[in-house]
Design an enzyme around this catalytic site. Structure first.
Site, short mmCIF file in Angstrom:
data_model
loop_
_atom_site.label_atom_id
_atom_site.label_comp_id
_atom_site.label_asym_id
_atom_site.label_seq_id
_atom_site.Cartn_x
_atom_site.Cartn_y
_atom_site.Cartn_z
N SER A 242 0.83 -1.21 0.00
CA SER A 242 0.00 0.00 0.00
C SER A 242 0.87 1.26 0.00
CB SER A 242 -0.96 0.01 1.19
OG SER A 242 -0.28 -0.17 2.40
N HIS A 272 -2.31 -8.69 1.80
CA HIS A 272 -1.91 -7.47 2.52
C HIS A 272 -3.04 -7.12 3.50
CE1 HIS A 272 0.12 -3.79 3.32
NE2 HIS A 272 -0.25 -3.07 2.28
N HIS A 319 5.33 -12.97 7.12
CA HIS A 319 5.63 -11.59 6.71
C HIS A 319 6.83 -11.59 5.78
CE1 HIS A 319 6.25 -7.25 6.89
NE2 HIS A 319 4.98 -7.21 7.28
N ARG A 328 3.10 -4.95 16.47
CA ARG A 328 1.73 -4.43 16.36
C ARG A 328 0.74 -5.48 16.86
NH1 ARG A 328 1.81 -3.09 10.08
NH2 ARG A 328 2.56 -5.25 10.15
N ASP A 374 -2.41 -8.44 11.48
CA ASP A 374 -3.79 -8.78 11.17
C ASP A 374 -4.34 -9.94 11.98
OD1 ASP A 374 -3.97 -6.76 9.18
OD2 ASP A 374 -2.76 -8.02 7.87
N1 HAX Z 1 0.25 -19.72 5.38
C1 HAX Z 1 0.64 -20.65 4.46
N2 HAX Z 1 1.73 -20.52 3.67
C2 HAX Z 1 2.49 -19.44 3.89
C3 HAX Z 1 2.19 -18.46 4.86
C4 HAX Z 1 1.00 -18.63 5.62
N3 HAX Z 1 0.61 -17.75 6.54
N4 HAX Z 1 3.14 -17.52 4.83
C5 HAX Z 1 4.02 -17.87 3.85
N5 HAX Z 1 3.62 -19.02 3.27
C6 HAX Z 1 4.21 -19.70 2.13
C7 HAX Z 1 4.17 -18.78 0.90
O1 HAX Z 1 2.89 -18.81 0.29
C8 HAX Z 1 5.28 -19.34 0.05
O2 HAX Z 1 4.79 -20.54 -0.57
P1 HAX Z 1 5.19 -20.90 -2.10
O3 HAX Z 1 6.69 -20.93 -2.11
O4 HAX Z 1 4.55 -22.22 -2.31
O5 HAX Z 1 4.64 -19.79 -2.95
C9 HAX Z 1 6.32 -19.76 1.10
O6 HAX Z 1 5.59 -19.93 2.34
C10 HAX Z 1 7.41 -18.75 1.31
O7 HAX Z 1 6.83 -17.50 1.62
P2 HAX Z 1 7.61 -16.43 2.52
O8 HAX Z 1 8.88 -16.07 1.80
O9 HAX Z 1 7.72 -16.91 3.91
O10 HAX Z 1 6.58 -15.22 2.53
P3 HAX Z 1 6.36 -14.08 1.43
O11 HAX Z 1 7.30 -12.98 1.71
O12 HAX Z 1 6.38 -14.66 0.05
O13 HAX Z 1 4.86 -13.64 1.72
C11 HAX Z 1 3.03 -13.04 3.07
C12 HAX Z 1 4.54 -12.90 2.86
C13 HAX Z 1 2.61 -12.09 4.18
C14 HAX Z 1 2.30 -12.65 1.78
C15 HAX Z 1 2.72 -14.51 3.47
O14 HAX Z 1 3.35 -14.81 4.69
C16 HAX Z 1 1.22 -14.78 3.56
O15 HAX Z 1 0.60 -15.10 2.55
N6 HAX Z 1 0.62 -14.67 4.80
C17 HAX Z 1 -0.82 -14.84 4.96
C18 HAX Z 1 -1.55 -13.57 4.56
C19 HAX Z 1 -1.30 -12.45 5.52
O16 HAX Z 1 -1.39 -12.60 6.73
N7 HAX Z 1 -1.00 -11.28 4.98
C20 HAX Z 1 -0.79 -10.07 5.79
C21 HAX Z 1 0.67 -9.73 5.97
C22 HAX Z 1 0.87 -8.46 6.77
C23 HAX Z 1 0.31 -7.30 6.06
O17 HAX Z 1 0.73 -6.87 4.99
N8 HAX Z 1 -0.74 -6.77 6.58
O18 HAX Z 1 -1.43 -5.86 5.94
#
Ligand code: HAX
Length: 442
Positions: A242, A272, A319, A328, A374
């Site tokens: 964002s 996000h 994250h 947070r 979150d």
């Molecule tokens: N559940 C399941 N799998 C997860 C996961 C979770 N909570 N977090 C990471 N992974 C997976 C990823 O999908 C990725 O899988 P692939 O290689 O198969 O694609 C792998 O683990 C490696 O990911 P990472 O390097 O640890 O994490 P990223 O930097 O790629 O992604 C995310 C970060 C926040 C997008 C991710 O942890 C996620 O999807 N979390 C769940 C959604 C969430 O809570 N989002 C909010 C984040 C905070 C924020 O921005 N708030 O607004």
């Protein structure tokens, strides 16, 4: 399947499989200053932007102008009789790098009161949208619709000098922030309370007035929660989606309204800001599936593992930068400890903190198994009666505006240029790798 779609499907699936293997085999290979993992992997960790208002440390979490959340809870001015920091104080700190006095915060609250009049056409635009339209869609449209009042647009058309861009951006940012609570509360009341709107109470501070206009809960505790909520969600350095989207749109000299609207579209994604609604949905679905509001840790673990096995993410965990529980999250956990007794959903959130990281670690690929911001917010909001989880990301957005708009003022003041990173095709990458293999053999 139509012939075009069929052709696309065949090509896309085959290239995706090929590139997955290519990324794995060459993750550390350098392409200029970055490596293949970063080129394909969302530009993780590449230093490419100046962001004055906050800095994110993987271990310590967010620091606003060098101050952690616990420090800010101590140092920022509070409302009379309140214990939580006023978001006005954080905005002041982010904009000028100094902790404000009580008088300065009072002045800012007054400013926002004076500037809070939402143009009538914004309400009309909102009233044209289906009442069941997602609140984030309504929010981004409402923000964009106020662009007709942009000081920057008017002055730019009149030939404003570059050295004055920050001034017009400051005026737009102040006006926009002042109006967001009214706009957000309007969306909430039209979406879930039959358009039964509540007038602002100008004796209250910015956050408390917002809590009042939402009309969910008239207690001082809910006002305290909204003050804390709007403070801790405000900024998370510049690379998050964002913030970066706001910055990118703003770098074209789009005004604050269009820039923030762009940023809010990014916040609305489930990876996000939308994760906060997804967390509560996840918990409610789990309660339904397990047939109990008081599941054990082992029941939660089974549910979490079956969600992971079906290829879905556990919202609220993980994250891109953080490698420890999000401060947070901790701030909200402490709020729950102090203000909330006997909430089944808060208890579930506590148990998830124990259970989910173990399940994520077991996957062997998740870099950060800990809860993010979150994971907790929905449990607090529903406790005070805000059960409509599709609204939660709008609350996040009202707060995020403080960080991204104070940063937009800085981008203008520092004369930052239009963003234009370089992209390459996957064919280019394959040729590059072939050439570097040949070169290393010679
Ligand atoms: N559940 C399941 N799998 C997860 C996961 C979770 N909570 N977090 C990471 N992974 C997976 C990823 O999908 C990725 O899988 P692939 O290689 O198969 O694609 C792998 O683990 C490696 O990911 P990472 O390097 O640890 O994490 P990223 O930097 O790629 O992604 C995310 C970060 C926040 C997008 C991710 O942890 C996620 O999807 N979390 C769940 C959604 C969430 O809570 N989002 C909010 C984040 C905070 C924020 O921005 N708030 O607004």
């Amino acid at each position: 399947m139509d012939p075009l779609k069929q052709k696309f499907r065949d090509k896309a699936l085959s290239l995706a499989t090929e590139l997955k293997a290519l990324r794995k085999a060459n993750a550390d290979v350098k392409v200029g200053d970055v490596n293949i993992a970063q080129l394909f992997g969302g530009m993780r960790g590449i230093k490419s932007m100046i962001w004055e208002t906050s800095h994110l440390d993987p271990i310590d979490g967010i620091k606003f102008r060098g101050y952690t959340i616990p420090q800010l809870k101590e140092l920022l001015p509070k409302a009379e009789g309140g214990k939580e920091p006023l978001p006005e104080g954080l905005f002041w700190l982010m904009l000028v790098g100094e902790i404000p006095t009580n008088e300065e915060v009072k002045w800012l609250a007054d400013q926002w009161r004076t500037r809070s009049n939402v143009p009538a056409h914004t309400f009309k635009v909102l009233d044209q949208l289906p009442v069941d339209a997602h609140p984030m869609m309504q929010f981004t449209i409402a923000i964009a619709s106020m662009q007709s009042e942009s000081v920057f647009v008017k002055r730019y058309a009149e030939g404003m000098r570059k050295a004055e861009y920050w001034d017009a951006t400051y005026e737009d940012s102040m006006n926009l922030i002042a109006r967001l609570p009214r706009v957000a509360a309007y969306i909430y009341r039209r979406s879930y309370h039959n358009g039964n709107h509540i007038s602002p109470d100008f004796t209250l501070d910015w956050a408390a007035n917002f809590a009042h206009m939402l009309g969910v809960n008239d207690t001082p505790d809910f006002k305290s929660l909204i003050r804390l909520y709007l403070t801790i969600h405000a900024d998370h350095e510049g690379g998050n989606a964002s913030a970066h989207a706001t910055h990118l749109v703003g770098s074209t000299l789009s005004d604050a309204y269009l820039s923030l609207s762009g940023g809010m579209n990014a916040l609305a994604g489930p990876l996000h800001g939308l994760a906060n609604q997804e967390v509560l949905k996840f918990i409610l679905n789990m309660i339904d599936a397990l047939g109990t509001g008081k599941p054990t840790e082992s029941q939660i673990a089974d549910y979490v593992n079956s969600t992971l096995a079906s290829g879905r993410v556990i919202p609220g965990f993980g994250h891109a930068v953080l490698r420890r529980p999000d401060p947070r999250y901790t701030a909200q956990q402490e709020f729950a400890k102090e203000y909330i007794k006997n909430s089944d959903i808060v208890e579930i959130v506590k148990k998830m903190f124990v259970v989910v990281p173990e399940s994520l670690k077991a996957l062997g690929k998740v870099k950060n198994p800990w809860p993010n911001v979150d994971a907790h917010s929905g449990a607090l909001l529903i406790h005070y009666g805000m059960k409509e989880h599709s609204f939660y990301t709008v609350l996040f957005g009202v707060s995020r505006a403080l960080g991204v708009l104070s940063s937009l003022c800085w981008s203008r003041a520092l004369g930052m240029t239009i963003e234009r990173p370089k992209s390459v095709t996957s064919k280019w990458v394959k040729e590059f790798l072939k050439e570097s293999t040949v070169a290393s053999k010679n």
